[in-house]
Scaffold this motif. Structure first.
Motif, PDB file in Angstrom:
ATOM      1  N   VAL A   5       0.846  -1.190   0.000  1.00  0.00           N
ATOM      2  CA  VAL A   5       0.000   0.000   0.000  1.00  0.00           C
ATOM      3  C   VAL A   5       0.884   1.244   0.000  1.00  0.00           C
ATOM      4  O   VAL A   5       1.598   1.504   0.975  1.00  0.00           O
ATOM      5  CB  VAL A   5      -0.940   0.024   1.212  1.00  0.00           C
ATOM      6  N   GLU A   6       0.817   1.991  -1.095  1.00  0.00           N
ATOM      7  CA  GLU A   6       1.591   3.223  -1.210  1.00  0.00           C
ATOM      8  C   GLU A   6       0.832   4.392  -0.591  1.00  0.00           C
ATOM      9  O   GLU A   6      -0.405   4.403  -0.577  1.00  0.00           O
ATOM     10  CB  GLU A   6       1.892   3.553  -2.678  1.00  0.00           C
ATOM     11  N   GLY A  23       3.758   0.406   2.495  1.00  0.00           N
ATOM     12  CA  GLY A  23       3.634  -0.526   3.599  1.00  0.00           C
ATOM     13  C   GLY A  23       3.361  -1.934   3.086  1.00  0.00           C
ATOM     14  O   GLY A  23       2.512  -2.115   2.211  1.00  0.00           O
ATOM     15  N   ALA A  24       4.097  -2.907   3.609  1.00  0.00           N
ATOM     16  CA  ALA A  24       3.976  -4.281   3.147  1.00  0.00           C
ATOM     17  C   ALA A  24       3.376  -5.166   4.238  1.00  0.00           C
ATOM     18  O   ALA A  24       3.638  -4.966   5.433  1.00  0.00           O
ATOM     19  CB  ALA A  24       5.345  -4.820   2.741  1.00  0.00           C
ATOM     20  N   VAL A  93       1.936   8.278 -11.461  1.00  0.00           N
ATOM     21  CA  VAL A  93       1.537   7.354 -10.404  1.00  0.00           C
ATOM     22  C   VAL A  93       2.770   6.509 -10.082  1.00  0.00           C
ATOM     23  O   VAL A  93       3.417   5.972 -10.988  1.00  0.00           O
ATOM     24  CB  VAL A  93       0.376   6.450 -10.848  1.00  0.00           C
ATOM     25  N   TYR A  94       3.092   6.418  -8.805  1.00  0.00           N
ATOM     26  CA  TYR A  94       4.261   5.665  -8.361  1.00  0.00           C
ATOM     27  C   TYR A  94       3.789   4.365  -7.709  1.00  0.00           C
ATOM     28  O   TYR A  94       2.982   4.384  -6.771  1.00  0.00           O
ATOM     29  CB  TYR A  94       5.085   6.493  -7.377  1.00  0.00           C
ATOM     30  N   TRP A 115       2.335  -5.924  -6.815  1.00  0.00           N
ATOM     31  CA  TRP A 115       2.391  -4.476  -6.983  1.00  0.00           C
ATOM     32  C   TRP A 115       1.345  -3.830  -6.076  1.00  0.00           C
ATOM     33  O   TRP A 115       0.275  -4.386  -5.827  1.00  0.00           O
ATOM     34  CB  TRP A 115       2.059  -4.112  -8.425  1.00  0.00           C
ATOM     35  N   GLY A 116       1.649  -2.620  -5.619  1.00  0.00           N
ATOM     36  CA  GLY A 116       0.638  -1.833  -4.942  1.00  0.00           C
ATOM     37  C   GLY A 116      -0.275  -1.179  -5.962  1.00  0.00           C
ATOM     38  O   GLY A 116      -0.085  -1.323  -7.175  1.00  0.00           O
ATOM     39  N   GLN A 117      -1.258  -0.434  -5.483  1.00  0.00           N
ATOM     40  CA  GLN A 117      -2.205   0.248  -6.368  1.00  0.00           C
ATOM     41  C   GLN A 117      -1.698   1.607  -6.832  1.00  0.00           C
ATOM     42  O   GLN A 117      -2.273   2.206  -7.738  1.00  0.00           O
ATOM     43  CB  GLN A 117      -3.565   0.406  -5.684  1.00  0.00           C
TER      44      GLN A 117
END
Lengths: 125, 110
Positions: A5-6, A23-24, A93-94, A115-117
């Motif tokens: 989650v970015e 966050g992982a 978007v990163y 991958w995060g969103q």
């Protein structure tokens, strides 16, 4: 379940700074290498940076070298991207992406598997 | 500076087969570049399809296959379905810790 989650994106003026976090959860973060990938609006994917599992090895794309600093805190299962001297062309978007590497019958395998969103960074005055 | 190349677009009929390629402006693609393929629909994160040339990621149907064709990496999509209508990106390892994506291929199923 693996989750990335970015956070930390937003609007920043040219020349400014921003710190992104990822966050992982759902896996042992300290066992994995990680990457940042970005995507400008309406454009393709661009690899940005890599960090080894212990944080001692880092690599950067030429487009961000000297301006961005990638780091991690394995105790907090978190990944960071400190972005300085931001330019309009950094607008994107990163995404953070986990890299899974392993040997399979003597062959080394590498996979950006989760991958995060993504979080949007906009550099504009 | 080496650039990763992909076809900008492809059209395929439902049930048909399409092969996308991923090349380099300098030199041939080999297994040492660990070619990966990702599928992405607008507003979504990329999804890993194929990695290290020909290994399918978990949950990816065997309609998707990867290979080296000549001097390029290739992704074949067999039995195309409506939800294969997406953007596809290849990723290559260029050495010295550096990765690079291709510009992406827009696949239209119609």
């Amino acid at each position: 379940e693996v989750q990335l989650v970015e956070s930390g994106g937003g609007l920043v003026q040219p020349g400014g700074s921003l710190r992104l976090s990822c966050g992982a959860s759902g896996f042992t973060f300290s066992n994995y290498e990680m990457n940042w990938v970005r995507q400008a609006p309406g454009k393709g994917l661009e690899w940005v940076s890599y960090i080894g599992s212990r944080g001692d090895l880092k690599h950067y794309a030429d487009s961000v070298k000297g301006r961005f600093i990638m780091s991690r805190d394995n105790a907090k299962a978190s990944l960071y991207l400190q972005m300085n001297s931001l330019r309009a062309e950094d607008t994107a978007v990163y995404f953070c992406a986990r890299e899974s590497n392993y040997y399979d019958g003597g062959s080394f395998k590498r996979n950006f598997d989760y991958w995060g969103q993504g979080t949007l960074v906009t550099v504009s005055s | 500076q080496t650039v990763v190349t992909q076809e900008p677009s492809f059209s395929v009929s439902p049930g048909g087969t399409v092969t996308l390629t991923c090349g380099l402006t300098s030199g041939a693609v080999s297994t040492s570049h660990y070619p990966s393929w990702f599928q992405q629909t607008p507003g979504q994160a990329p999804r890993s399809l194929i990695y290290s040339t020909n290994t399918r990621s978990s949950g990816v149907p065997d309609r998707f296959s990867g290979s080296i064709l000549g001097n390029k990496a290739a992704l074949a999509i067999a039995g195309a379905q409506a939800d294969d209508d997406s953007n596809y990106y290849c990723l290559l390892y260029l050495g010295n810790g550096i990765w690079a994506f291709g510009g992406g291929t827009k696949v239209t199923v119609l």
